[in-house]
Write a protein that holds these residues in place. Sequence first.
Motif, PDB file in Angstrom:
ATOM      1  N   UNK A   1       0.856  -1.179   0.000  1.00 52.80           N
ATOM      2  CA  UNK A   1       0.000   0.000   0.000  1.00 52.80           C
ATOM      3  C   UNK A   1       0.899   1.239   0.000  1.00 52.80           C
ATOM      4  N   UNK A   2       0.606   2.185  -0.872  1.00 55.96           N
ATOM      5  CA  UNK A   2       1.318   3.451  -0.830  1.00 55.96           C
ATOM      6  C   UNK A   2       0.313   4.556  -0.537  1.00 55.96           C
ATOM      7  N   UNK A   3       0.668   5.422   0.417  1.00 56.86           N
ATOM      8  CA  UNK A   3      -0.194   6.552   0.732  1.00 56.86           C
ATOM      9  C   UNK A   3       0.443   7.788   0.115  1.00 56.86           C
ATOM     10  N   UNK A   4      -0.213   8.359  -0.874  1.00 53.55           N
ATOM     11  CA  UNK A   4       0.372   9.481  -1.611  1.00 53.55           C
ATOM     12  C   UNK A   4      -0.345  10.761  -1.207  1.00 53.55           C
ATOM     13  N   UNK A   5       0.355  11.617  -0.463  1.00 56.01           N
ATOM     14  CA  UNK A   5      -0.268  12.830   0.066  1.00 56.01           C
ATOM     15  C   UNK A   5      -0.001  14.019  -0.845  1.00 56.01           C
ATOM     16  N   UNK A   6      -0.939  14.329  -1.722  1.00 58.14           N
ATOM     17  CA  UNK A   6      -0.793  15.459  -2.649  1.00 58.14           C
ATOM     18  C   UNK A   6       0.570  15.481  -3.314  1.00 58.14           C
ATOM     19  N   UNK A   7       1.030  14.337  -3.783  1.00 58.97           N
ATOM     20  CA  UNK A   7       2.427  14.259  -4.197  1.00 58.97           C
ATOM     21  C   UNK A   7       2.711  15.031  -5.477  1.00 58.97           C
ATOM     22  N   UNK A   8       1.690  15.492  -6.181  1.00 59.15           N
ATOM     23  CA  UNK A   8       1.997  16.237  -7.408  1.00 59.15           C
ATOM     24  C   UNK A   8       1.656  17.713  -7.295  1.00 59.15           C
ATOM     25  N   UNK A   9       1.130  18.153  -6.139  1.00 61.02           N
ATOM     26  CA  UNK A   9       0.624  19.519  -6.104  1.00 61.02           C
ATOM     27  C   UNK A   9       1.743  20.560  -6.078  1.00 61.02           C
ATOM     28  N   UNK A  10       2.969  20.152  -5.728  1.00 61.37           N
ATOM     29  CA  UNK A  10       4.064  21.128  -5.722  1.00 61.37           C
ATOM     30  C   UNK A  10       4.808  21.106  -7.055  1.00 61.37           C
ATOM     31  N   UNK A  11       4.318  20.341  -8.022  1.00 63.85           N
ATOM     32  CA  UNK A  11       5.071  20.130  -9.259  1.00 63.85           C
ATOM     33  C   UNK A  11       4.362  20.740 -10.470  1.00 63.85           C
ATOM     34  N   UNK A  12       5.134  20.973 -11.511  1.00 62.57           N
ATOM     35  CA  UNK A  12       4.572  21.445 -12.778  1.00 62.57           C
ATOM     36  C   UNK A  12       3.606  20.410 -13.351  1.00 62.57           C
ATOM     37  N   UNK A  13       2.665  20.840 -14.182  1.00 62.10           N
ATOM     38  CA  UNK A  13       1.715  19.874 -14.743  1.00 62.10           C
ATOM     39  C   UNK A  13       2.394  18.809 -15.585  1.00 62.10           C
ATOM     40  N   UNK A  14       3.438  19.199 -16.335  1.00 63.87           N
ATOM     41  CA  UNK A  14       4.101  18.210 -17.181  1.00 63.87           C
ATOM     42  C   UNK A  14       4.772  17.144 -16.315  1.00 63.87           C
ATOM     43  N   UNK A  15       5.344  17.582 -15.183  1.00 61.73           N
ATOM     44  CA  UNK A  15       5.991  16.634 -14.266  1.00 61.73           C
ATOM     45  C   UNK A  15       4.918  15.785 -13.595  1.00 61.73           C
ATOM     46  N   UNK A  16       3.795  16.426 -13.239  1.00 60.88           N
ATOM     47  CA  UNK A  16       2.672  15.697 -12.658  1.00 60.88           C
ATOM     48  C   UNK A  16       2.251  14.574 -13.592  1.00 60.88           C
ATOM     49  N   UNK A  17       2.200  14.896 -14.894  1.00 64.62           N
ATOM     50  CA  UNK A  17       1.816  13.899 -15.891  1.00 64.62           C
ATOM     51  C   UNK A  17       2.713  12.679 -15.834  1.00 64.62           C
ATOM     52  N   UNK A  18       4.023  12.910 -15.765  1.00 63.91           N
ATOM     53  CA  UNK A  18       4.925  11.759 -15.791  1.00 63.91           C
ATOM     54  C   UNK A  18       4.859  10.978 -14.486  1.00 63.91           C
ATOM     55  N   UNK A  19       4.628  11.674 -13.360  1.00 62.61           N
ATOM     56  CA  UNK A  19       4.508  10.972 -12.073  1.00 62.61           C
ATOM     57  C   UNK A  19       3.247  10.095 -12.068  1.00 62.61           C
ATOM     58  N   UNK A  20       2.157  10.654 -12.595  1.00 56.70           N
ATOM     59  CA  UNK A  20       0.902   9.898 -12.635  1.00 56.70           C
ATOM     60  C   UNK A  20       1.052   8.672 -13.526  1.00 56.70           C
ATOM     61  N   UNK A  21       1.727   8.857 -14.668  1.00 50.31           N
ATOM     62  CA  UNK A  21       1.950   7.723 -15.571  1.00 50.31           C
ATOM     63  C   UNK A  21       2.775   6.650 -14.860  1.00 50.31           C
ATOM     64  N   UNK A  22       3.770   7.092 -14.098  1.00 51.63           N
ATOM     65  CA  UNK A  22       4.625   6.169 -13.344  1.00 51.63           C
ATOM     66  C   UNK A  22       3.815   5.370 -12.321  1.00 51.63           C
ATOM     67  N   UNK A  23       2.960   6.075 -11.576  1.00 55.87           N
ATOM     68  CA  UNK A  23       2.158   5.398 -10.543  1.00 55.87           C
ATOM     69  C   UNK A  23       1.189   4.400 -11.169  1.00 55.87           C
ATOM     70  N   UNK A  24       0.612   4.787 -12.292  1.00 55.62           N
ATOM     71  CA  UNK A  24      -0.338   3.906 -12.966  1.00 55.62           C
ATOM     72  C   UNK A  24       0.368   2.620 -13.410  1.00 55.62           C
ATOM     73  N   UNK A  25       1.593   2.775 -13.932  1.00 54.49           N
ATOM     74  CA  UNK A  25       2.388   1.611 -14.320  1.00 54.49           C
ATOM     75  C   UNK A  25       2.656   0.695 -13.129  1.00 54.49           C
ATOM     76  N   UNK A  26       3.007   1.292 -11.997  1.00 59.69           N
ATOM     77  CA  UNK A  26       3.310   0.508 -10.800  1.00 59.69           C
ATOM     78  C   UNK A  26       2.083  -0.258 -10.314  1.00 59.69           C
ATOM     79  N   UNK A  27       0.952   0.420 -10.387  1.00 55.90           N
ATOM     80  CA  UNK A  27      -0.271  -0.215  -9.923  1.00 55.90           C
ATOM     81  C   UNK A  27      -0.562  -1.449 -10.778  1.00 55.90           C
ATOM     82  N   UNK A  28      -0.398  -1.285 -12.095  1.00 54.87           N
ATOM     83  CA  UNK A  28      -0.718  -2.402 -12.991  1.00 54.87           C
ATOM     84  C   UNK A  28       0.290  -3.532 -12.848  1.00 54.87           C
TER      85      UNK A  28
END
Lengths: 601, 281
Positions: A514-541
């Motif tokens: 289980x990973x608890x992600x506390x607003x982990x993209x809110x301090x980042x640029x949208x483009x960086x947010x995009x890559x982090x979200x893609x990364x998390x989605x990959x990990x989940x799958x």
Amino acid sequence: MTATTRDVQQTPTPSGGLVIEDLGVTLTGRPVDVVDDIDLVLRPGEVVGLVGESGSGKTTVGTSLLAYSRAGALISSGKVLLEGRDVLKLPWREVRQLRGEEIAYVPQDPASALNPSIRIGKQLVELQELRGIGTAESRLQAAREGLTEVGLPNDTEFLRRYAHQLSGGQVQRVALAMSFLPKPKVLVLDEPTTGLDVTTQKMVLDTMAQLCRDHGVSALYVTHDLAVVANIADRVAVMYAGQIAELGPKDTIFANPSHPYTRALLDSIPHLSQARDVKGIPGRTPAPGMRPGGCRFNDRCAHAIDECRQQVPPLITVAPDHEVRCIRVDEIGTWDIQRGTIPDADPDRKRDIILSVEGLDIFYGRKQIVHDVTFDLAKGEVVALVGESGSGKTTISRSVGGLHKDWTGTVAFEGRELANSARKRSAEDRRRIQYIFQNPYLSLNPRLTIEQIIKRPMELFGIAKGKQATDRVLELMEQVALGSAMLRYQASRLSGGERQRVAIARALAAEPDVMICDEITSALDVSVQGSIVALLEGLRKQRGISMIFVTHNLALVRSIAARVQILQEGRVVEAGSVVEVMERPREEYTRKLLSDSPRIA
Amino acid sequence: MSTTANAPSTPSFGERAMKQKRFVFGFTVTLLVIAFAIFAPLFAPYGEEQTAGPPYAKNGLFGTDYVGQDVLSRLMHGGQGVLLISVLATLLGMVLGILIGVVAAYGGGWLDEVMMRLNDVLLAFPQILLALVVLTALSNPAAWVIVVLIGASHAPRVARVSRGVALGIVSRDFVVAAEALGEKRSRVIVAEVLPNMIGPLLAEAGLRLTYSIGVVAALGFLGFAADPGAANWGQMMNENRLGLATQPWAVLAPVLMIAIFTIATNLMADGLAQLSQRGDS
């Protein structure tokens, strides 16, 4: 309404508004361009959005309008014309007069712009005294009117408050009121809503748009968030590495973005209306002095050819009012805003519960912050906790993660009840539940190297050590798309996005369930947010990791989560599958959150 | 990422320190003064307590002192004692103080409250008074007693500063993250908190060293030296101050040595502090 007034006032030689011609800012000491070749016109009553990642020079352009450059930089060329006068050539006395009175600036962090030891009313009156506006009697009245205009109370009690007694949104609106008091002609807003939640953001943006319209003020709105720009700007300038990459009317930019960078930015933004396979932009924005020759985007561009590397492309006018700095603009085809949409998470998927929270009450001292919260999390599932700031979402995640111990209720992991604090839980439980923090600038020890940081959980939980652990670290770094060269870097040398990847790698090193992600993209640029979200989605799958995802961004929830809990003042007001809640919200509060969220399509 | 991959790898802390003028200068001068204190006695023209002529005469480079000993020889002999005692006392004071301060800040709550209030009681005494209370009870104090006393009198002051610095660090997320992983408390302090305090602590150490030398000198003046007859820069100033007008070198020479030493050590600490701060932001 704005469109009609603009048509009337628009003349070949712009009389009102502001004209920026060939603006360039260089570093002092080194002949390095921070920004160069900036041409931009702000027409009266128009809001122009200036968009770019951090490091693109957008703030530098913003402050140049006030003939100001930060220490170490120097406005080296160009003109900023306000009613025919070049602001950059004025003697400093007149520039001082002009700043605030004719061109006003609203900073990113309004809390630092207000004096914490002077009452709000006094600051509003003092500002007018300084500018010689009105008489002693009229100033207080004007202060009250200014506050009314931005939708704040104007009673004496409010005027007697200090900045720290106001909420973030209120402070930002006081800052807006202050900038409008001297009736400026041009307004520069530097990410004024970054850090505010959607409801407050909407309020501030609406206030700003209304004031610009009413007073015929032109505004330059600097931000990294295209979604915000989509809601308020008339025209959009996209900046990359110190140059304008694309400039055009808002609708054109979103319907027919023509620069590969603009398209990449749009690809990284999640939509409110449909789940989306969001992507980041590979690499990072080059700093001044490190920018590649030719087209500055060539090393990150999917369409780059050899010719792109040879010389800096000029801005090409592709349609009236629409300019693009790309030589292949006619060859890269068209683009659709709906590109990359994917089906929403299946609400009927079979769920195998791994973590359940029941009747959670959380306290800070004597004060109860969270009331009777119940939800559960299945294997390989993402549950989002959504709410405004102060809704208790982070507090809940901290309590589940064992970082906050003052709570009652049940948190069960695979049916076993967990102790309140992480220290009282078994090492195995601590390993299997990992917490990732909001601010990557605070969550990594700046003294340690990346290797030491990622290796530590492995040593602590006896997963690997020595050479074997180093190999695992390299493996993890590759997984989160960090180059192996960074192994011995200190955390302080990395950018925000890179730091957050390190934080994710550290969590992964413990091989959690289980990973608890506390607003982990809110301090980042949208483009960086995009890559982090893609990364998390990959990990989940791939690994079937379950996640509790805390955020205030509903669009992001749609793309990443399967289930959502909407929180208000420490209580769950609505819960269910993402499709259900977002398509058919039952509660008024959820509807309001949805309508306040910026929309693109 | 391509940009960072091309960048040269981080030079080690030592390499970076050697490039910093402030540090290199301070470090060199400190070494020179220490070398002088260690080796100069071997080359001294007169013995430590040997009389070279009449009091306050102009014999030799710096003349003679109040009892007719050669000032240059006294200067050459007098470094070791002062430097050793004050450096050791400073080290002791820093270690004790940091320990108290960091534990209080990290522990928080009632522990912090109790430790700091006790600390405040100690702070209420003038620094030299604590040492005097014990020294008056002893007839001939050993050098280590003076080290312990001066070190102990530094500790509460260092504790205040280090608690303040540590408070800003223990609430940061990386400390919470270490907690959540279940790191031992001692390791959190040593590996996560302390490395981030180096800058301010080095500056404090430089300041404390200066104070130590002052206190050693003052104690010598009051007659509480390990060996009252032995040469000692601090004591020399006090012995000869009555003849300042007729024979200024007897006072000025040790003053200059102490000044050079403290300026050099402070430059060194300052340089290190700047270096360790630069990595942050």
